[in-house]
Each structure stands twice: as structure tokens, then as C-alpha cells.
Design a protein around this motif. Structure first.
Motif, PDB file in Angstrom:
ATOM      1  N   GLN A   1     118.309   0.492  62.918  1.00 50.05           N
ATOM      2  CA  GLN A   1     117.062   1.165  62.533  1.00 50.05           C
ATOM      3  C   GLN A   1     117.290   2.087  61.354  1.00 50.05           C
ATOM      4  OE1 GLN A   1     114.216  -0.557  63.759  1.00 50.05           O
ATOM      5  NE2 GLN A   1     113.479   1.511  63.364  1.00 50.05           N
ATOM      6  N   VAL A   2     118.418   2.787  61.370  1.00 46.06           N
ATOM      7  CA  VAL A   2     118.744   3.668  60.247  1.00 46.06           C
ATOM      8  C   VAL A   2     118.951   2.840  58.982  1.00 46.06           C
ATOM      9  CG1 VAL A   2     120.463   5.278  59.321  1.00 46.06           C
ATOM     10  CG2 VAL A   2     119.715   5.489  61.696  1.00 46.06           C
ATOM     11  N   HIS A   3     119.684   1.744  59.090  1.00 47.36           N
ATOM     12  CA  HIS A   3     119.938   0.919  57.908  1.00 47.36           C
ATOM     13  C   HIS A   3     118.655   0.286  57.362  1.00 47.36           C
ATOM     14  CE1 HIS A   3     124.192   1.024  57.019  1.00 47.36           C
ATOM     15  NE2 HIS A   3     124.446   1.052  58.313  1.00 47.36           N
ATOM     16  N   ARG A   4     117.700   0.004  58.242  1.00 47.16           N
ATOM     17  CA  ARG A   4     116.429  -0.556  57.756  1.00 47.16           C
ATOM     18  C   ARG A   4     115.693   0.436  56.849  1.00 47.16           C
ATOM     19  NH1 ARG A   4     116.263  -3.992  62.426  1.00 47.16           N
ATOM     20  NH2 ARG A   4     115.698  -2.308  63.838  1.00 47.16           N
ATOM     21  N   CYS A   5     115.931   1.720  57.091  1.00 49.80           N
ATOM     22  CA  CYS A   5     115.323   2.754  56.244  1.00 49.80           C
ATOM     23  C   CYS A   5     116.233   3.167  55.094  1.00 49.80           C
ATOM     24  CB  CYS A   5     114.990   3.989  57.087  1.00 49.80           C
ATOM     25  SG  CYS A   5     113.839   3.679  58.447  1.00 49.80           S
ATOM     26  N   LEU A   6     117.546   3.107  55.314  1.00 46.35           N
ATOM     27  CA  LEU A   6     118.496   3.613  54.331  1.00 46.35           C
ATOM     28  C   LEU A   6     118.822   2.587  53.243  1.00 46.35           C
ATOM     29  CD1 LEU A   6     120.398   5.880  53.440  1.00 46.35           C
ATOM     30  CD2 LEU A   6     122.111   4.995  55.044  1.00 46.35           C
ATOM     31  N   ASP A   7     119.004   1.328  53.613  1.00 40.25           N
ATOM     32  CA  ASP A   7     119.429   0.327  52.624  1.00 40.25           C
ATOM     33  C   ASP A   7     118.437   0.160  51.476  1.00 40.25           C
ATOM     34  OD1 ASP A   7     121.641   0.044  54.198  1.00 40.25           O
ATOM     35  OD2 ASP A   7     121.161  -1.955  54.942  1.00 40.25           O
ATOM     36  N   PRO A   8     117.114   0.154  51.734  1.00 38.93           N
ATOM     37  CA  PRO A   8     116.192   0.053  50.593  1.00 38.93           C
ATOM     38  C   PRO A   8     116.293   1.227  49.625  1.00 38.93           C
ATOM     39  CG  PRO A   8     115.065  -0.486  52.639  1.00 38.93           C
ATOM     40  CD  PRO A   8     116.393   0.090  53.021  1.00 38.93           C
ATOM     41  N   VAL A   9     116.795   2.366  50.109  1.00 41.88           N
ATOM     42  CA  VAL A   9     116.970   3.541  49.247  1.00 41.88           C
ATOM     43  C   VAL A   9     118.289   3.463  48.487  1.00 41.88           C
ATOM     44  CG1 VAL A   9     117.246   6.065  49.241  1.00 41.88           C
ATOM     45  CG2 VAL A   9     115.526   4.991  50.708  1.00 41.88           C
ATOM     46  N   MET A  10     119.372   3.175  49.192  1.00 43.21           N
ATOM     47  CA  MET A  10     120.701   3.196  48.590  1.00 43.21           C
ATOM     48  C   MET A  10     121.045   1.918  47.830  1.00 43.21           C
ATOM     49  SD  MET A  10     122.226   6.092  48.908  1.00 43.21           S
ATOM     50  CE  MET A  10     123.770   5.464  48.258  1.00 43.21           C
ATOM     51  N   GLU A  11     120.400   0.809  48.142  1.00 41.68           N
ATOM     52  CA  GLU A  11     120.816  -0.483  47.587  1.00 41.68           C
ATOM     53  C   GLU A  11     119.731  -1.112  46.708  1.00 41.68           C
ATOM     54  OE1 GLU A  11     122.311  -2.933  50.765  1.00 41.68           O
ATOM     55  OE2 GLU A  11     123.742  -1.392  51.425  1.00 41.68           O
ATOM     56  N   GLN A  12     119.103  -0.310  45.885  1.00 37.28           N
ATOM     57  CA  GLN A  12     118.012  -0.820  45.056  1.00 37.28           C
ATOM     58  C   GLN A  12     118.491  -1.806  43.992  1.00 37.28           C
ATOM     59  OE1 GLN A  12     114.956   2.326  44.082  1.00 37.28           O
ATOM     60  NE2 GLN A  12     116.448   3.646  45.112  1.00 37.28           N
ATOM     61  N   LEU A  13     119.758  -1.728  43.622  1.00 39.94           N
ATOM     62  CA  LEU A  13     120.283  -2.679  42.641  1.00 39.94           C
ATOM     63  C   LEU A  13     120.283  -4.106  43.188  1.00 39.94           C
ATOM     64  CD1 LEU A  13     123.530  -3.514  43.406  1.00 39.94           C
ATOM     65  CD2 LEU A  13     123.739  -1.075  42.979  1.00 39.94           C
ATOM     66  N   MET A  14     120.203  -4.265  44.524  1.00 40.16           N
ATOM     67  CA  MET A  14     120.200  -5.608  45.101  1.00 40.16           C
ATOM     68  C   MET A  14     118.870  -6.328  44.900  1.00 40.16           C
ATOM     69  SD  MET A  14     123.221  -6.157  46.031  1.00 40.16           S
ATOM     70  CE  MET A  14     122.880  -7.757  46.766  1.00 40.16           C
ATOM     71  N   LYS A  15     117.883  -5.652  44.336  1.00 34.85           N
ATOM     72  CA  LYS A  15     116.640  -6.333  43.972  1.00 34.85           C
ATOM     73  C   LYS A  15     116.844  -7.246  42.770  1.00 34.85           C
ATOM     74  CE  LYS A  15     114.272  -2.463  43.671  1.00 34.85           C
ATOM     75  NZ  LYS A  15     113.146  -1.505  43.498  1.00 34.85           N
ATOM     76  N   ASN A  16     117.923  -7.039  42.045  1.00 37.79           N
ATOM     77  CA  ASN A  16     118.227  -7.859  40.868  1.00 37.79           C
ATOM     78  C   ASN A  16     118.795  -9.209  41.316  1.00 37.79           C
ATOM     79  OD1 ASN A  16     119.533  -9.036  38.585  1.00 37.79           O
ATOM     80  ND2 ASN A  16     119.680  -7.034  37.619  1.00 37.79           N
ATOM     81  N   PRO A  17     118.154 -10.331  40.970  1.00 43.75           N
ATOM     82  CA  PRO A  17     118.651 -11.657  41.388  1.00 43.75           C
ATOM     83  C   PRO A  17     120.078 -11.933  40.933  1.00 43.75           C
ATOM     84  CG  PRO A  17     116.417 -11.821  40.540  1.00 43.75           C
ATOM     85  CD  PRO A  17     116.884 -10.431  40.236  1.00 43.75           C
TER      86      PRO A  17
END
Length: 363
Positions: A267-283
Motif C-alpha cells: 500500500q505504501v509503495h502504491r503511493c510512493l512509487d509514482p512519486v519517487m519513480e517518475q522517470l519510469m514514465k519514459n518508454p
């Protein structure tokens, strides 16, 4: 620039930058300055230490400390204590915004958001994302108030960080000299002397008092301008030296927890990863990385970076680099090369061998 996060750090971390002329400069500077204890580098790859230089030396974190705020946000969101979709009016963020003190980070984030969304408010989750990807200081101070500093500083206990100093409102702290001058009728020179002698506990308390005052009466533009004009390089140095400090050992331990994804619940990672891992939006990043995240920070004297990544071959890398007492030339060269250094570390076996050989036994 007084307080600059490395702008859009989470967005362009692994871009193959043409301006990254010499990634080996980080290795050379670390070796050169290692005995001064003003530089620290810790690299761990697949549970093995590849570089360990002054890893227990506390140094100012600058905006890298925002990782702790991001973790507190995710934990509170996972518990249902805050709503990630709660709308935050821009006016609430503006009360904590001091122009020309963040390298244009907040304005860049606002421009990006308003370009894509015709609203005068933003979801709380996007405030957190702007804090990390754009290093918005206004967003950070807003979250400090929304989450509560006691909640944020409890993260330090839960992560068992051995040498991490408590967080406090570091933008509000920019107004401490003006507060001293107004309260005690001091000249600029006298205020600088008083600042240098001030106990860190009093300093943090004053910053918190200013922060709380802004909740009812945010500073007007003239007050912000007066403070900016007061903050010459000497005042900036006192402010920079008093930023929350920690060690690369502490931050590699945090990066490892984020990388393995077993310390925090899902549950924490579902909220945290979109914040910390925004570079993964890059294909392009998705082609060779399973996940990765980072946060950098800088002042006129400091440059810091913490990063984690797991590639498609399940190689796990964690890195933290902190430097203080930098000259303008060192600052510029580090800024140009830090991202190229990370990219080569992750993708170039020969470069990894070079780093390991040069720094593994540096102390």
C-alpha cells in the motif's frame, strides 16, 4: 540561486546528455577531496560495496532530504490519514513560495501543471510529485504543514537512520536573519555574527515559528524581496551549513529499502512509487529498467544525490553522493556530470570496474 533542487531531477536522470563531458570527474573529485571529509560517496551493487568514501560523515542534504517527506506522505496516504486526491488551491502553495530561491523549480512545475490542466488547484499527490521531480520548495513546506513535522521526523526512527538530523522548514529559515534584525535592532553585520553563534536548536525553533506564522499571515512580496536582498553569500553559507545533515550510509540504506520493495508494504509503495519513480514514465527507461528513482539537491556550496535502480537483468544498484564546500567551478562540473556518472555506472561494465578499483578502498 539560493536553494536549488536539481531541476526536474527525476525526469532526466538517465538521459544520455551531450553535456556530460566527463563522468569520471566525480571519481577524480572524490579521491581529491576525500581527506577533507567534505565529500562522501557510497555505491552498492547486488549487495556488494563498490565504493565507500567517508560514508559515516554527516553532510548537508539540501533537497535530497525531500525523500523523507515523500516517504511520510506515502505512509500517511496508505493509512488513509490523508487523501492523495484532495485538491490543494494554488494559493495555499503560494504562501510558502519565495521567488528566486529555488532555481525556478516551483515556477517550472506550475507552468507544466497549468499547461495540462485548466484549474486553480492541484491534487495532493501531484504536490508530492512536484516536490520530487521539480524539487519545489513551496510544495515541500506545504507538505511539512499538511503531514506534520513530528510525523515526518518519525520516519527517521522507523528507518533506524543512525546520523540523520531532524527536518525543519528550510525555506522559512531564510527569514531568520531578517527576524533577528527586526527583533533586536541589529545591523546586517551584527545579525550575521549572531547567526554564526546561534545554537542549532534555537535556529530550528525560529524557522518553525516563522513557518507557523505564515499559516495565518504569509509574507507579502516586499518582505520576500527584502529577505532575498539580505541573503548575500555569507548569509547563504550560514544557512547552507545548518541544513539537515545525514550520511551516505544512511541514504544508501534508504535506497536499498526502496529498491527491494520488501521493507514497506505494498500500500505504501502504491503511493510512493509514482512519486519517487517518475522517470519510469519514459518508454526508453522501461526498456532496460524494472524500476528506478532518485532525488538530488544543491545550494551554492552543496551538491547531493541519492539513487536506486533495478535493471531487466535484476541487477540492483544503490548510490548516494554528498559534497559540501564546493567552489563555483566544482559545483558547475558536478552538475554537468552527475547524471552521466549514474548512467555509465548502470550501463557500462568497464566504467563500473574503474569506479570500483579507484574508490572501493578509499576509506
Amino acid at each position: 540561486m539560493i536553494l536549488g533542487g536539481i531541476a526536474a531531477a527525476g525526469v532526466w536522470m538517465f538521459h544520455r546528455e551531450r553535456n556530460a563531458l566527463d563522468p569520471a570527474y566525480i571519481v577524480q573529485l572524490t579521491k581529491e577531496k576525500s581527506k577533507t571529509r567534505m565529500i562522501s560517496l557510497f555505491i552498492r551493487r547486488n549487495q556488494e560495496e563498490w565504493a565507500a568514501v567517508n560514508v559515516h560523515q554527516p553532510l548537508p542534504l539540501a533537497s535530497t532530504v525531500k525523500i523523507i517527506v515523500a516517504i511520510a506522505y506515502a505512509q500517511q496516504a496508505a493509512k488513509g490519514k490523508i487523501d492523495p486526491q484532495q485538491q490543494v488551491p494554488f494559493a495555499e502553495l503560494e504562501r510558502f513560495y519565495v521567488p528566486k530561491t529555488d532555481g525556478g523549480a516551483h515556477e517550472a512545475w506550475m507552468a507544466q501543471w497549468t499547461k495540462e490542466n485548466e484549474r486553480d488547484s492541484v491534487p495532493l499527490c501531484e504536490v508530492a510529485k512536484g516536490m520530487i521531480a521539480y524539487s519545489s520548495n513551496a510544495n515541500t513546506e506545504y507538505l511539512m504543514n499538511a503531514l506534520g513535522l513530528p510525523v515526518i521526523n518519525k520516519v527517521l526512527e522507523s528507518l533506524t537512520l543512525s546520523r540523520h538530523e531532524p527536518l525543519y522548514p528550510i525555506v522559512s529559515a531564510l527569514f531568520v536573519p531578517a527576524q533577528l534584525m527586526a527583533e533586536q535592532g541589529l545591523s546586517k553585520e551584527e545579525a550575521l555574527h549572531a547567526m554564526k553563534k546561534m545554537d542549532i536548536t534555537e535556529y530550528r525553533q525560529r524557522a518553525l515559528q516563522i513557518h507557523q506564522k505564515w499559516l495565518d499571515r504569509p509574507p507579502i512580496e516586499k518582505e520576500k524581496e527584502r529577505t532575498r536582498n539580505l541573503l548575500d553569500r555569507e548569509f547563504q553559507k550560514v544557512w547552507s551549513d545548518r541544513l539537515p545533515r545525514s550520511t551516505t550510509a544512511d541514504y544508501v540504506s534508504i535506497m536499498e529499502k526502496l529498491n527491494k520493495k520488501t521493507f514497506f508494504d505494498q500500500q505504501v509503495h502504491r503511493c510512493l512509487d509514482p512519486v519517487m519513480e517518475q522517470l519510469m514514465k519514459n518508454p526508453d527507461h522501461q526498456k532496460w529498467l524494472c524500476h528506478a528513482g532518485q532525488k538530488g539537491g544543491s545550494t551554492a556550496f552543496v551538491l547531493t544525490m541519492a539513487m536506486y535502480a533495478t535493471d531487466k537483468q535484476n541487477n540492483q544498484t544503490e548510490l548516494a553522493f554528498f559534497a559540501d564546500g564546493l567552489t563555483p567551478l566544482e559545483q558547475a562540473k558536478l552538475s554537468r556530470n552527475i547524471n552521466g556518472f549514474q548512467l555509465k555506472l548502470l550501463t557500462d561494465p568497464a566504467f563500473r570496474t574503474y569506479v570500483k578499483k579507484e574508490l572501493a578502498c578509499s576509506g
